[in-house]
Design a protein around this motif. Structure first.
Motif, PDB file in Angstrom:
ATOM      1  N   ASN A 248     -35.855  18.822  13.605  1.00 43.16           N
ATOM      2  CA  ASN A 248     -35.004  18.367  14.704  1.00 43.16           C
ATOM      3  C   ASN A 248     -35.732  17.369  15.595  1.00 43.16           C
ATOM      4  O   ASN A 248     -35.150  16.368  16.022  1.00 43.16           O
ATOM      5  CB  ASN A 248     -34.536  19.560  15.537  1.00 43.16           C
ATOM      6  N   LEU A 249     -37.009  17.655  15.881  1.00 39.92           N
ATOM      7  CA  LEU A 249     -37.780  16.745  16.732  1.00 39.92           C
ATOM      8  C   LEU A 249     -37.895  15.368  16.074  1.00 39.92           C
ATOM      9  O   LEU A 249     -37.816  14.337  16.759  1.00 39.92           O
ATOM     10  CB  LEU A 249     -39.172  17.326  16.998  1.00 39.92           C
ATOM     11  N   GLY A 250     -38.057  15.359  14.757  1.00 43.76           N
ATOM     12  CA  GLY A 250     -38.089  14.087  14.047  1.00 43.76           C
ATOM     13  C   GLY A 250     -36.824  13.280  14.280  1.00 43.76           C
ATOM     14  O   GLY A 250     -36.875  12.061  14.517  1.00 43.76           O
ATOM     15  N   LYS A 251     -35.681  13.958  14.264  1.00 49.30           N
ATOM     16  CA  LYS A 251     -34.407  13.263  14.511  1.00 49.30           C
ATOM     17  C   LYS A 251     -34.321  12.777  15.954  1.00 49.30           C
ATOM     18  O   LYS A 251     -33.763  11.705  16.226  1.00 49.30           O
ATOM     19  CB  LYS A 251     -33.241  14.194  14.194  1.00 49.30           C
ATOM     20  N   PHE A 252     -34.850  13.587  16.892  1.00 54.33           N
ATOM     21  CA  PHE A 252     -34.829  13.171  18.290  1.00 54.33           C
ATOM     22  C   PHE A 252     -35.595  11.857  18.458  1.00 54.33           C
ATOM     23  O   PHE A 252     -35.114  10.924  19.102  1.00 54.33           O
ATOM     24  CB  PHE A 252     -35.477  14.257  19.168  1.00 54.33           C
ATOM     25  N   TYR A 253     -36.796  11.796  17.896  1.00 59.11           N
ATOM     26  CA  TYR A 253     -37.590  10.566  17.992  1.00 59.11           C
ATOM     27  C   TYR A 253     -36.936   9.422  17.220  1.00 59.11           C
ATOM     28  O   TYR A 253     -36.877   8.292  17.695  1.00 59.11           O
ATOM     29  CB  TYR A 253     -38.999  10.804  17.445  1.00 59.11           C
ATOM     30  N   TYR A 254     -36.465   9.729  16.034  1.00 66.27           N
ATOM     31  CA  TYR A 254     -35.925   8.692  15.150  1.00 66.27           C
ATOM     32  C   TYR A 254     -34.697   8.023  15.761  1.00 66.27           C
ATOM     33  O   TYR A 254     -34.481   6.816  15.622  1.00 66.27           O
ATOM     34  CB  TYR A 254     -35.563   9.317  13.798  1.00 66.27           C
ATOM     35  N   ASN A 255     -33.887   8.852  16.469  1.00 65.81           N
ATOM     36  CA  ASN A 255     -32.631   8.339  17.037  1.00 65.81           C
ATOM     37  C   ASN A 255     -32.680   8.148  18.547  1.00 65.81           C
ATOM     38  O   ASN A 255     -31.679   7.766  19.153  1.00 65.81           O
ATOM     39  CB  ASN A 255     -31.483   9.278  16.681  1.00 65.81           C
ATOM     40  N   GLY A 256     -33.834   8.447  19.153  1.00 61.83           N
ATOM     41  CA  GLY A 256     -33.963   8.260  20.597  1.00 61.83           C
ATOM     42  C   GLY A 256     -33.129   9.228  21.408  1.00 61.83           C
ATOM     43  O   GLY A 256     -32.486   8.845  22.380  1.00 61.83           O
ATOM     44  N   ILE A 257     -33.124  10.498  21.044  1.00 62.21           N
ATOM     45  CA  ILE A 257     -32.362  11.521  21.756  1.00 62.21           C
ATOM     46  C   ILE A 257     -33.291  12.233  22.742  1.00 62.21           C
ATOM     47  O   ILE A 257     -34.240  12.906  22.340  1.00 62.21           O
ATOM     48  CB  ILE A 257     -31.755  12.552  20.785  1.00 62.21           C
TER      49      ILE A 257
ATOM     50  N   THR B 168     -35.548  11.055  24.505  1.00 57.57           N
ATOM     51  CA  THR B 168     -36.854  10.412  24.572  1.00 57.57           C
ATOM     52  C   THR B 168     -36.721   8.977  24.089  1.00 57.57           C
ATOM     53  O   THR B 168     -35.689   8.602  23.509  1.00 57.57           O
ATOM     54  CB  THR B 168     -37.884  11.179  23.716  1.00 57.57           C
ATOM     55  N   LYS B 169     -37.762   8.188  24.292  1.00 53.60           N
ATOM     56  CA  LYS B 169     -37.741   6.812  23.798  1.00 53.60           C
ATOM     57  C   LYS B 169     -37.726   6.810  22.275  1.00 53.60           C
ATOM     58  O   LYS B 169     -38.437   7.569  21.635  1.00 53.60           O
ATOM     59  CB  LYS B 169     -38.987   6.073  24.315  1.00 53.60           C
ATOM     60  N   GLN B 170     -36.912   5.937  21.709  1.00 58.13           N
ATOM     61  CA  GLN B 170     -36.802   5.868  20.253  1.00 58.13           C
ATOM     62  C   GLN B 170     -38.133   5.431  19.649  1.00 58.13           C
ATOM     63  O   GLN B 170     -38.770   4.488  20.110  1.00 58.13           O
ATOM     64  CB  GLN B 170     -35.692   4.878  19.868  1.00 58.13           C
ATOM     65  N   ASP B 171     -38.565   6.200  18.630  1.00 54.09           N
ATOM     66  CA  ASP B 171     -39.833   5.912  17.956  1.00 54.09           C
ATOM     67  C   ASP B 171     -39.689   6.357  16.500  1.00 54.09           C
ATOM     68  O   ASP B 171     -39.908   7.512  16.172  1.00 54.09           O
ATOM     69  CB  ASP B 171     -40.982   6.655  18.639  1.00 54.09           C
ATOM     70  N   GLY B 172     -39.300   5.394  15.649  1.00 49.37           N
ATOM     71  CA  GLY B 172     -39.033   5.722  14.253  1.00 49.37           C
ATOM     72  C   GLY B 172     -40.256   6.213  13.509  1.00 49.37           C
ATOM     73  O   GLY B 172     -40.166   7.123  12.684  1.00 49.37           O
ATOM     74  N   VAL B 173     -41.394   5.632  13.801  1.00 48.53           N
ATOM     75  CA  VAL B 173     -42.623   6.030  13.100  1.00 48.53           C
ATOM     76  C   VAL B 173     -42.971   7.481  13.414  1.00 48.53           C
ATOM     77  O   VAL B 173     -43.285   8.276  12.522  1.00 48.53           O
ATOM     78  CB  VAL B 173     -43.796   5.102  13.487  1.00 48.53           C
ATOM     79  N   LEU B 174     -42.904   7.847  14.704  1.00 48.65           N
ATOM     80  CA  LEU B 174     -43.181   9.231  15.096  1.00 48.65           C
ATOM     81  C   LEU B 174     -42.105  10.172  14.554  1.00 48.65           C
ATOM     82  O   LEU B 174     -42.395  11.311  14.164  1.00 48.65           O
ATOM     83  CB  LEU B 174     -43.256   9.324  16.622  1.00 48.65           C
ATOM     84  N   GLY B 175     -40.869   9.666  14.503  1.00 49.68           N
ATOM     85  CA  GLY B 175     -39.793  10.473  13.936  1.00 49.68           C
ATOM     86  C   GLY B 175     -40.051  10.820  12.483  1.00 49.68           C
ATOM     87  O   GLY B 175     -39.910  11.974  12.065  1.00 49.68           O
ATOM     88  N   VAL B 176     -40.464   9.826  11.718  1.00 53.81           N
ATOM     89  CA  VAL B 176     -40.765  10.060  10.304  1.00 53.81           C
ATOM     90  C   VAL B 176     -41.928  11.034  10.160  1.00 53.81           C
ATOM     91  O   VAL B 176     -41.920  11.907   9.281  1.00 53.81           O
ATOM     92  CB  VAL B 176     -41.091   8.727   9.586  1.00 53.81           C
ATOM     93  N   GLU B 177     -42.906  10.931  11.046  1.00 59.69           N
ATOM     94  CA  GLU B 177     -44.073  11.823  10.991  1.00 59.69           C
ATOM     95  C   GLU B 177     -43.645  13.286  11.127  1.00 59.69           C
ATOM     96  O   GLU B 177     -44.105  14.153  10.384  1.00 59.69           O
ATOM     97  CB  GLU B 177     -45.052  11.447  12.103  1.00 59.69           C
ATOM     98  N   TRP B 178     -42.746  13.566  12.089  1.00 57.22           N
ATOM     99  CA  TRP B 178     -42.302  14.945  12.289  1.00 57.22           C
ATOM    100  C   TRP B 178     -41.371  15.409  11.174  1.00 57.22           C
ATOM    101  O   TRP B 178     -41.427  16.573  10.745  1.00 57.22           O
ATOM    102  CB  TRP B 178     -41.626  15.094  13.655  1.00 57.22           C
ATOM    103  N   ILE B 179     -40.526  14.520  10.688  1.00 55.29           N
ATOM    104  CA  ILE B 179     -39.666  14.874   9.559  1.00 55.29           C
ATOM    105  C   ILE B 179     -40.517  15.212   8.344  1.00 55.29           C
ATOM    106  O   ILE B 179     -40.239  16.173   7.611  1.00 55.29           O
ATOM    107  CB  ILE B 179     -38.680  13.723   9.243  1.00 55.29           C
TER     108      ILE B 179
END
Length: 283
Positions: A198-207, A209-220
């Protein structure tokens, strides 16, 4: 340890219990489950509630003694009636699952709420989820939030996950993406794969928090590597689309196949649609 053993041999219940704990964990003595059970038994025979609970746990798991669920319940009940919070939670748990007793959610809730009031974190979490789902008690989202928050503040990762979802959906509380993000991050940092996904999706989509695709992928990826099927599907999509990672159809197929192998229907469908012949032939 010599003085502790002497006290135990002289019949001191606390000494017997503490010596049992020492044998259980191998603290300053050889680890020995059977010895631990024997000392717990001596202390339990004197009515020491913490020893009754510990011996009940050993009977419930078959550790150091032959497994006996009925005996475990009997010991949990003795300790719980003396106010032992761990035993109250254990008694809640067996009634909730129907282990050694009939499954009775109302009885489970009664014992869980007693333990929760004493600060037992697992009981606080289960009390919260029972209020949330209306199991053994009338559904009450505000009380669910109350108990889940208490457990979450004691760093219970599943409670933190539930709080994150409740704030995200506005369930029993005003919707707040930022608080949802904060609780989800705390749970993810404790290693819970569902929260990591879920946290990966939050980062990936900017929910929240500031959108951060790289960090989103890391958590996913963290969740996918722990075996979360939804995260494995999502990671396949990321590689297929090439957003924030290098496009890689081999990796996409690999992760989709892992997800599909766990029964993820989205992964099964996308594999069928993209690879109608069964495979790309690249794996």
């Amino acid at each position: 340890m010599r003085l502790l053993r002497l006290a135990a041999l002289q019949g001191d219940a606390q000494g017997q219990f503490r010596l049992g704990v020492a044998h259980l964990y191998g603290t300053a003595v050889k680890q020995d489950d059977a010895q631990a059970a024997q000392w717990f038994h001596k202390a339990a025979d004197q009515g020491l509630p913490e020893a009754e609970q510990a011996l009940g746990a050993m009977y419930g798991s078959g550790r150091g003694v032959a497994r006996d669920d009925a005996k475990a319940v009997q010991l949990f009940r003795k300790a719980a009636k003396q106010g032992n919070a761990e035993a109250q939670y254990d008694l809640c748990s067996v009634h909730f699952s129907g282990t050694g007793v009939p499954r009775e959610y109302e009885t489970a809730f009664q014992w869980c709420s007693k333990a929760a009031e004493q600060g037992q974190v697992s009981a606080q979490y289960l009390t919260g989820t029972m209020y949330l789902q209306g199991q053994g008690v009338l559904k009450n989202e505000m009380l669910a939030l109350h108990w889940l928050q208490k457990a979450a503040e004691q760093e219970h990762p599943e409670a933190q996950l539930h709080l994150g979802v409740m704030y995200l959906n506005g369930q029993g509380v005003k919707k707040d993406d930022f608080l949802a993000f904060l609780w989800m991050r705390r749970s993810a940092e404790r290693g819970l794969k569902e929260a990591q996904a879920n946290l990966g999706k939050f980062y990936y989509n900017g929910i929240g928090t500031k959108q951060d695709g790289v960090l989103g992928v890391e958590w996913i990826r963290k969740a996918a590597e722990q075996g979360d099927a939804g995260a494995q599907y999502d990671l396949g999509v990321v590689y297929f689309n090439g957003r924030d990672v290098k496009k890689d159809l081999v990796e996409a197929e690999r992760w989709w196949r892992k997800a599909a192998g766990q029964g993820n229907e989205d992964a099964r469908k996308i594999l069928k649609d993209i690879f109608p012949d069964g495979s790309s032939g690249l794996l």
